[in-house]
Structures are given as C-alpha cells and as structure tokens.
Design a protein around this motif. Sequence first.
Motif, PDB file in Angstrom:
ATOM      1  N   TYR A   1       0.833  -1.202   0.000  1.00  0.00           N
ATOM      2  CA  TYR A   1       0.000   0.000   0.000  1.00  0.00           C
ATOM      3  C   TYR A   1       0.874   1.262   0.000  1.00  0.00           C
ATOM      4  O   TYR A   1       0.611   2.207  -0.749  1.00  0.00           O
ATOM      5  N   GLU A   2       1.891   1.250   0.847  1.00  0.00           N
ATOM      6  CA  GLU A   2       2.890   2.330   0.850  1.00  0.00           C
ATOM      7  C   GLU A   2       4.215   1.715   1.283  1.00  0.00           C
ATOM      8  O   GLU A   2       4.226   0.862   2.181  1.00  0.00           O
ATOM      9  N   LEU A   3       5.293   2.174   0.665  1.00  0.00           N
ATOM     10  CA  LEU A   3       6.621   1.690   1.055  1.00  0.00           C
ATOM     11  C   LEU A   3       7.376   2.853   1.690  1.00  0.00           C
ATOM     12  O   LEU A   3       7.675   3.847   1.026  1.00  0.00           O
ATOM     13  N   THR A   4       7.653   2.719   2.978  1.00  0.00           N
ATOM     14  CA  THR A   4       8.425   3.750   3.676  1.00  0.00           C
ATOM     15  C   THR A   4       9.886   3.341   3.652  1.00  0.00           C
ATOM     16  O   THR A   4      10.223   2.217   4.053  1.00  0.00           O
ATOM     17  N   VAL A   5      10.736   4.238   3.173  1.00  0.00           N
ATOM     18  CA  VAL A   5      12.163   3.920   3.056  1.00  0.00           C
ATOM     19  C   VAL A   5      12.967   4.820   3.988  1.00  0.00           C
ATOM     20  O   VAL A   5      12.905   6.055   3.877  1.00  0.00           O
ATOM     21  N   HIS A   6      13.685   4.197   4.895  1.00  0.00           N
ATOM     22  CA  HIS A   6      14.650   4.905   5.742  1.00  0.00           C
ATOM     23  C   HIS A   6      16.016   4.578   5.140  1.00  0.00           C
ATOM     24  O   HIS A   6      16.522   3.463   5.323  1.00  0.00           O
TER      25      HIS A   6
ATOM     26  N   ALA B   1       5.218   0.803  -5.486  1.00  0.00           N
ATOM     27  CA  ALA B   1       4.339   1.319  -4.427  1.00  0.00           C
ATOM     28  C   ALA B   1       4.616   2.812  -4.214  1.00  0.00           C
ATOM     29  O   ALA B   1       5.741   3.268  -4.417  1.00  0.00           O
ATOM     30  N   PRO B   2       3.601   3.569  -3.777  1.00  0.00           N
ATOM     31  CA  PRO B   2       3.843   4.966  -3.394  1.00  0.00           C
ATOM     32  C   PRO B   2       4.896   5.013  -2.284  1.00  0.00           C
ATOM     33  O   PRO B   2       4.889   4.170  -1.381  1.00  0.00           O
ATOM     34  N   LEU B   3       5.794   6.003  -2.364  1.00  0.00           N
ATOM     35  CA  LEU B   3       6.915   6.044  -1.422  1.00  0.00           C
ATOM     36  C   LEU B   3       6.715   7.058  -0.303  1.00  0.00           C
ATOM     37  O   LEU B   3       6.251   8.172  -0.536  1.00  0.00           O
ATOM     38  N   VAL B   4       7.087   6.634   0.871  1.00  0.00           N
ATOM     39  CA  VAL B   4       7.137   7.517   2.029  1.00  0.00           C
ATOM     40  C   VAL B   4       8.605   7.609   2.439  1.00  0.00           C
ATOM     41  O   VAL B   4       9.274   6.577   2.567  1.00  0.00           O
ATOM     42  N   TYR B   5       9.096   8.824   2.609  1.00  0.00           N
ATOM     43  CA  TYR B   5      10.489   9.008   3.005  1.00  0.00           C
ATOM     44  C   TYR B   5      10.601   9.089   4.520  1.00  0.00           C
ATOM     45  O   TYR B   5       9.748   9.690   5.183  1.00  0.00           O
TER      46      TYR B   5
ATOM     47  N   THR C   1       7.830  11.738  -3.828  1.00  0.00           N
ATOM     48  CA  THR C   1       7.571  11.315  -2.448  1.00  0.00           C
ATOM     49  C   THR C   1       6.125  11.637  -2.057  1.00  0.00           C
ATOM     50  O   THR C   1       5.693  12.777  -2.166  1.00  0.00           O
ATOM     51  N   ARG C   2       5.399  10.604  -1.600  1.00  0.00           N
ATOM     52  CA  ARG C   2       3.986  10.831  -1.250  1.00  0.00           C
ATOM     53  C   ARG C   2       3.840  11.455   0.138  1.00  0.00           C
ATOM     54  O   ARG C   2       2.943  12.251   0.386  1.00  0.00           O
TER      55      ARG C   2
END
Length: 312
Positions: free
Chosen positions: A151-156, A182-186, A206-207
């Motif tokens: 649903y969302e991919l958060t990348v650290h 997937a939509p990206l979350v930073y 970045t979403r």
Amino acid sequence: MEGVTGRIYRAVHSRFFPGIDKYYAPFFSPTETRRIPPKDMEELKPENNRGMVLVPQLLANSADNFLWAARELRQLGYEEVNLNLGCPSGTVTAKKKGAGLLAYPDELDAMLERIFSSSGAPRISVKTRIGFSEPSELKRLMEIFRRYPIYELTVHPRVREDFYKNGVRLDAYGYACGTSAAPLVYNGDIFTAGDFAALLKRFPETRAVMMGRGLAADPALARRIRTGEGADRETLRAFHDELFRAYDDILYGDTALLHRMKELWSYMICLFKDDGKCSKRLKKAKDRAEYAAAAAAVFDGLELLGEAAGIR
Ligand SMILES: Cc1cc2nc3c(=O)[nH]c(=O)nc-3n(C[C@H](O)[C@H](O)[C@H](O)COP(=O)(O)O)c2cc1C
C-alpha cells in the motif's frame, strides 16, 4: 521510546498539534501464542486512540503470525497494518526480524508471497531500510517489493549497520524512487522545514514523510512545514504540563514518571538555546520538585529557537 511514541504522547500531541495524517504505534511481535500482549492491546485499543489515524506496526518473520495479527487488528477496526523491516536493534535482528530479515531476501520474498496471496488482512504497508550491510542490497530488495501490492513503502535510507548514524543515503532513496511500484514515504533526518523542502524538491515523487526524532524535538514540526507557524512557549509549556499529568495518572511512582519526562526532554531541549546546564539539570532531577524547577528553568529562562536543528 514510549515517552514519545506511546498512546499517551499521541493523544496529547494530537490535541495540541493537530494535523498529523497518520501516527504509527510502536511495533509488537505476534507469536504462536495467538494473543496480543496486554500492554500492546492497551496501546492499540481504539478508545485509547480517538481523534487520529493510527497504523499498528508488526515485527514478523512468519507469514502465519503476521496474518493472524493483521486480521485481529482488522477486527479492531484498523484499515492498515505496517510491517517493520527497519528496526536495527541486535535483539530484534538476531531473530531475523526488523532489519534482520533484510539479510535473508529469499525468506523475505517467501513471507511476502504468502502474506499477499492471503485474504482477510487490512491494507499492508512496509517500512524498510535499504539493506543490512550494504546499500547495494537495495536492488534485490526493490525487485522483491515490486512484486507485491504494497500500500505504501516507507524507506529509511540507512543500512542496519548504520543504526542511526552516518547520515542518510539519498542516492539509494533516489534508486527506490526510480524503481518502486508502491507509493513512497520518506523517513530519516527530517528535523526542520528546510530539510523537508529540500527532500521534496529533490524527490517530488515522495507521497509523504514519516518523522521520528524531528517531531519529538519540535512537536509543531508538521505545522511549521505546512504553514510556517511553529510552537510558542506557552503552548509548549501547556503541552508539557498535560503530558506530565497524563503520565502521572497511569504510571506508578515518580521514577517511572520522571523517566518518561526526561526522555521527552532528550529531544525537546533541542528547541531551546541551552549551553548544557538546563539539560544536565533535567537529567539529574531526583524528584518531582527538582524536576519541576528544572523544567521551569527551561520555559522561563531559555531562548526558544525557530527550529530544532541542533538535534543533528
Ligand atoms: C528509540 C527509538 C524507537 C523507535 N521505535 C520505532 C518503532 O517502533 N517503529 C518504527 O517504525 N520506527 C521506530 N523508530 C525509528 C524511527 O521511526 C525512524 O525510522 C528513525 O528514527 C529515523 O527517522 P528520524 O530521523 O525521523 O528519527 C524508533 C527510533 C528510535 C530512536
């Protein structure tokens, strides 16, 4: 980190500084016991999280355990559950959980295959680091993530071995931007409105941005980013006092209470111009009276800064 991520903090924060799109609950690790531990249940009960969107987070290396918990959480009313592939703690990674699972991409792939081919779970988002030891691991990880309807991919953009040091690896985040389905979350090192603007300028795809330490240091950071309006001294003081009261209501003993408040200050002191003296006084406070005097010295005596850049 319960002092700044738990339900009490979220409830008070969302009242004083509304406008956060989503809060994430601290992770828990579902096991074969098929039971959400009481402490985690307290954290997740909908009545303890009114007035905000909350996403529960799971640590898992077993699709069965993940799916069981995800379905339970759906029953509780949650529409999204987040899989944590980012936690660098040794006790977690030794069990092949959190960032530990990134070192075993075949097992991660097999787990995601089972999770995403099953029904009954809510939307599944993933939070990941860019590898265990080396950023070059990201290529394989992105190939895996691309295959599933995350649903969302958060990348650290740090590897596990970085823990929270070494700066973020923005080239790797750029690689994720170029390859993610997937939509990206930073996530990582967004401490000021300037950090946010620079990130969005470089990576406009970045979403959303997930903020950790930056928000703990500057509880008004999201509003500061959106409108330019930071927190004033009176609001910060009222926020602090309300947190103190709320923790005092649920914790047994002053030691636990002061521990939580000191944790809060380890971040929030960065919003004030301190030469180290107030910070030391807060840390050394042995009882309520000493603590109250130390906190008053900050609110009454220190200059309030326009941003918490000093947390870097
Ligand atoms: C003490 C501590 C506890 C954390 N607990 C969680 C957690 O439960 N789940 C999670 O996804 N990240 C957790 N994080 C990581 C943050 O969400 C975030 O990935 C990391 O701090 C980098 O972002 P930041 O620079 O905005 O803080 C924790 C970080 C710290 C320092």
